[in-house]
Design a protein around this motif. Structure first.
Motif, PDB file in Angstrom:
ATOM      1  N   THR A 227     -63.763 -62.437  95.883  1.00  0.00           N
ATOM      2  CA  THR A 227     -63.838 -62.614  94.347  1.00  0.00           C
ATOM      3  C   THR A 227     -65.271 -62.343  93.885  1.00  0.00           C
ATOM      4  N   CYS A 228     -65.729 -63.094  93.890  1.00  0.00           N
ATOM      5  CA  CYS A 228     -67.054 -63.241  93.131  1.00  0.00           C
ATOM      6  C   CYS A 228     -68.068 -61.885  93.648  1.00  0.00           C
ATOM      7  N   VAL A 229     -68.636 -62.570  94.855  1.00  0.00           N
ATOM      8  CA  VAL A 229     -69.308 -60.583  95.078  1.00  0.00           C
ATOM      9  C   VAL A 229     -68.479 -59.472  94.745  1.00  0.00           C
ATOM     10  N   ILE A 230     -66.744 -59.843  94.664  1.00  0.00           N
ATOM     11  CA  ILE A 230     -66.367 -57.935  94.962  1.00  0.00           C
ATOM     12  C   ILE A 230     -66.471 -57.551  92.897  1.00  0.00           C
ATOM     13  N   PHE A 231     -66.442 -58.653  92.077  1.00  0.00           N
ATOM     14  CA  PHE A 231     -66.497 -59.203  90.379  1.00  0.00           C
ATOM     15  C   PHE A 231     -68.129 -58.488  90.494  1.00  0.00           C
ATOM     16  N   ALA A 232     -69.175 -59.036  90.828  1.00  0.00           N
ATOM     17  CA  ALA A 232     -70.293 -58.235  90.136  1.00  0.00           C
ATOM     18  C   ALA A 232     -70.051 -56.899  90.981  1.00  0.00           C
ATOM     19  N   MET A 233     -69.573 -56.664  92.062  1.00  0.00           N
ATOM     20  CA  MET A 233     -70.003 -55.447  92.636  1.00  0.00           C
ATOM     21  C   MET A 233     -69.524 -54.605  91.337  1.00  0.00           C
ATOM     22  N   ILE A 234     -67.887 -54.280  90.797  1.00  0.00           N
ATOM     23  CA  ILE A 234     -67.641 -54.312  90.218  1.00  0.00           C
ATOM     24  C   ILE A 234     -68.160 -54.274  88.701  1.00  0.00           C
ATOM     25  N   GLY A 235     -68.339 -55.210  87.980  1.00  0.00           N
ATOM     26  CA  GLY A 235     -68.693 -55.358  86.583  1.00  0.00           C
ATOM     27  C   GLY A 235     -70.546 -54.812  86.815  1.00  0.00           C
ATOM     28  N   SER A 236     -71.138 -54.735  87.950  1.00  0.00           N
ATOM     29  CA  SER A 236     -72.620 -54.533  87.991  1.00  0.00           C
ATOM     30  C   SER A 236     -72.397 -52.747  87.768  1.00  0.00           C
ATOM     31  N   SER A 237     -71.833 -51.670  88.097  1.00  0.00           N
ATOM     32  CA  SER A 237     -71.454 -50.811  88.201  1.00  0.00           C
ATOM     33  C   SER A 237     -70.553 -50.247  87.352  1.00  0.00           C
ATOM     34  N   ILE A 238     -69.820 -50.552  86.608  1.00  0.00           N
ATOM     35  CA  ILE A 238     -69.765 -50.269  85.209  1.00  0.00           C
ATOM     36  C   ILE A 238     -70.357 -49.960  84.190  1.00  0.00           C
ATOM     37  N   GLY A 239     -70.953 -51.754  84.396  1.00  0.00           N
ATOM     38  CA  GLY A 239     -71.777 -52.017  82.853  1.00  0.00           C
ATOM     39  C   GLY A 239     -73.088 -50.626  82.657  1.00  0.00           C
TER      40      GLY A 239
ATOM     41  N   ILE B 146     -61.945 -74.519  86.382  1.00  0.00           N
ATOM     42  CA  ILE B 146     -63.454 -73.927  86.337  1.00  0.00           C
ATOM     43  C   ILE B 146     -63.911 -73.021  88.415  1.00  0.00           C
ATOM     44  N   GLY B 147     -62.254 -73.595  88.775  1.00  0.00           N
ATOM     45  CA  GLY B 147     -62.904 -73.054  89.991  1.00  0.00           C
ATOM     46  C   GLY B 147     -62.042 -71.086  89.882  1.00  0.00           C
ATOM     47  N   TYR B 148     -61.054 -71.292  88.710  1.00  0.00           N
ATOM     48  CA  TYR B 148     -60.562 -69.194  88.051  1.00  0.00           C
ATOM     49  C   TYR B 148     -61.611 -69.292  87.571  1.00  0.00           C
ATOM     50  N   ALA B 149     -62.217 -70.201  86.633  1.00  0.00           N
ATOM     51  CA  ALA B 149     -63.334 -68.949  86.075  1.00  0.00           C
ATOM     52  C   ALA B 149     -64.350 -68.419  86.721  1.00  0.00           C
ATOM     53  N   LEU B 150     -65.272 -69.177  87.573  1.00  0.00           N
ATOM     54  CA  LEU B 150     -66.538 -69.003  87.794  1.00  0.00           C
ATOM     55  C   LEU B 150     -66.522 -67.223  88.426  1.00  0.00           C
ATOM     56  N   PRO B 151     -65.160 -66.745  89.742  1.00  0.00           N
ATOM     57  CA  PRO B 151     -65.213 -65.087  89.674  1.00  0.00           C
ATOM     58  C   PRO B 151     -64.915 -64.464  88.756  1.00  0.00           C
ATOM     59  N   PHE B 152     -64.357 -64.393  86.887  1.00  0.00           N
ATOM     60  CA  PHE B 152     -64.007 -64.190  86.374  1.00  0.00           C
ATOM     61  C   PHE B 152     -65.104 -63.838  84.948  1.00  0.00           C
ATOM     62  N   SER B 153     -66.096 -64.871  84.822  1.00  0.00           N
ATOM     63  CA  SER B 153     -66.997 -65.834  84.509  1.00  0.00           C
ATOM     64  C   SER B 153     -67.990 -64.281  84.785  1.00  0.00           C
ATOM     65  N   VAL B 154     -67.938 -64.171  86.446  1.00  0.00           N
ATOM     66  CA  VAL B 154     -69.234 -63.144  86.970  1.00  0.00           C
ATOM     67  C   VAL B 154     -68.992 -61.579  86.851  1.00  0.00           C
ATOM     68  N   LEU B 155     -67.398 -61.638  86.473  1.00  0.00           N
ATOM     69  CA  LEU B 155     -67.467 -60.267  86.246  1.00  0.00           C
ATOM     70  C   LEU B 155     -67.819 -60.147  84.301  1.00  0.00           C
ATOM     71  N   LEU B 156     -67.494 -60.681  83.727  1.00  0.00           N
ATOM     72  CA  LEU B 156     -67.588 -59.857  82.583  1.00  0.00           C
ATOM     73  C   LEU B 156     -69.479 -60.711  82.280  1.00  0.00           C
ATOM     74  N   THR B 157     -69.952 -61.520  82.729  1.00  0.00           N
ATOM     75  CA  THR B 157     -71.351 -61.688  82.345  1.00  0.00           C
ATOM     76  C   THR B 157     -71.820 -60.877  82.991  1.00  0.00           C
ATOM     77  N   SER B 158     -71.967 -59.757  84.621  1.00  0.00           N
ATOM     78  CA  SER B 158     -72.353 -58.687  84.882  1.00  0.00           C
ATOM     79  C   SER B 158     -72.187 -57.601  84.390  1.00  0.00           C
ATOM     80  N   LEU B 159     -70.761 -57.404  83.191  1.00  0.00           N
ATOM     81  CA  LEU B 159     -70.115 -56.218  82.270  1.00  0.00           C
ATOM     82  C   LEU B 159     -71.584 -56.336  81.466  1.00  0.00           C
ATOM     83  N   LEU B 160     -70.911 -57.255  80.599  1.00  0.00           N
ATOM     84  CA  LEU B 160     -72.222 -57.480  79.853  1.00  0.00           C
ATOM     85  C   LEU B 160     -73.234 -57.368  79.269  1.00  0.00           C
ATOM     86  N   THR B 161     -74.194 -57.566  81.280  1.00  0.00           N
ATOM     87  CA  THR B 161     -75.699 -57.755  80.902  1.00  0.00           C
ATOM     88  C   THR B 161     -75.970 -56.421  81.524  1.00  0.00           C
ATOM     89  N   TYR B 162     -75.114 -55.680  82.093  1.00  0.00           N
ATOM     90  CA  TYR B 162     -75.695 -53.954  82.899  1.00  0.00           C
ATOM     91  C   TYR B 162     -75.727 -53.456  82.132  1.00  0.00           C
TER      92      TYR B 162
END
Length: 376
Positions: A302-314, A67-83
């Protein structure tokens, strides 16, 4: 004092983000624990006669780690899907035409990723270390004394002292060497202690067992002998004893009882164990624990970083293709871990400092995130 209220846009974006995020955390956690744990447990059940109850306990105890590993990865995938979904339906264009900047559009996701960062840090500190340690204890067959002691063999502790040479230089010399063949969680067994004085062998103590006495701050040795050595081995006298208090440091006990994987310790325990290793002088282990401890602090961000990357790409990706988004997530996560492994290895061989080895991957990915955010 004016209360803070979410705007309609913020609430809408967060609703689009949170529900898929929970699903992604569950999915990544289940896949991770299934791939990494079930195969090993099956092998242990067949080859090592591990009971089904113990296997099920280990399976449950390994969930927090993934679950600890999944939290940052989920932020990345979810921000990609959302945007990407908002971009595909032209909702981002509609909001921007109303004068809302892309930075403001991504603010809700960045804000919630900060909260997830705190949750990840708390999870890694409070839940994952004891859970991993209990799982290790069960697999080691010590299910009766979980999270208390670690069985050790061949415990070495060299004690050094600083002496001033006739030339006025400060030199570090061996004062004593403590060796125990085994530690069963209660007492040391088959102990040998070698003591020196003025560059010469002075005393050898051999004992069947030894326990630390907290009241006297000394070791209680039982069934042993002390060899007093004088005049360069020309005079040796032996004194047998049944019970004797020996004034030696407690460090060998701390070294044995607190020894565990860095993934089974929180930051406070890691720092305490590093202090013990510094007394022993094991530089390789000290470096490894320092790097791992620094990584424990850096990883949640990495949660914040992945949110930035995922949102920008999305935001630039106008096709709501879940398979493509998942593929991008796997590619980004793989790239991050490959870079983190390589840079972390430089820290382990002392090319980079532990702090730099832990934070440099984050700094690089943060720079990529800022670049993508500006480009979007």
């Amino acid at each position: 004092m004016r209360r803070f209220n979410l705007s309609i846009m913020d609430g809408y974006i967060l609703r689009e983000f949170i529900i898929p995020f929970i699903f992604c955390v569950a999915m990544f956690s289940c896949v991770g624990v299934a791939i990494a744990t079930i195969s090993d447990l099956s092998h242990r059940i067949i080859e090592s006669n591990l009971s089904l109850i113990a296997a099920f306990q280990v399976f449950i105890l390994k969930f927090p780690e993934y679950i600890g590993y999944a939290l940052p990865f989920s932020v990345l995938l979810t921000s990609l899907l959302t945007y990407s979904r908002l971009s595909k339906d032209s909702e981002l264009i509609a909001l921007q035409s109303s004068g809302i900047s892309v930075y403001r559009l991504m603010a809700p996701t960045i804000a919630v990723s900060l909260i997830i960062t705190l949750v990840t840090f708390a999870f890694n500190e409070l839940i994952i270390p004891p859970s991993n340690y209990q799982a290790t204890s069960i697999l080691a067959g010590d299910s009766r004394v979980i999270n208390k002691y670690t069985v050790q063999q061949d415990i070495f502790y060299p004690q050094y002292e600083e002496v001033i040479t006739p030339e006025g230089e400060v030199k570090r010399e061996l004062k004593s060497l403590f060796y125990a063949q085994e530690f069963d969680g209660r007492e040391m067994q088959n102990i040998t202690v070698i003591e020196t004085d003025n560059h010469q062998l002075e005393k050898i103590t051999v004992s069947e067992t030894g326990n630390w006495n907290n009241n006297d701050d000394k070791w209680d040795f039982s069934n042993g002998v002390i060899y007093d050595i004088k005049m360069n081995l020309s005079q040796i006298s032996s004194n047998f004893f049944q019970n004797k208090k020996i004034p030696l440091p407690k460090t060998p006990l701390d070294l044995a009882s607190k020894s565990r994987s860095p993934y089974e310790m929180n930051i406070r325990e890691s720092l305490e164990y590093i202090e013990i290793l510094e007394q022993v002088g094991n530089q390789k282990s000290i470096l490894m624990y320092r790097v791992r401890t620094a990584q424990k602090i850096s990883f949640p961000f990495t949660c914040v970083i992945f949110a930035m990357i995922g949102s920008s790409i999305g935001a630039k990706f106008n096709q709501n293709n879940k398979g493509t988004s998942f593929g991008l997530t796997v590619l980004i996560v793989f790239g991050y871990y490959l870079m983190s492994f390589f840079i972390g290895s430089l820290g382990l061989i002392d090319v980079l400092s532990p702090t730099m080895a832990a934070w440099l991957p984050n700094f690089i990915c943060f720079g990529v995130g800022v670049y993508l955010l500006v480009k979007s």
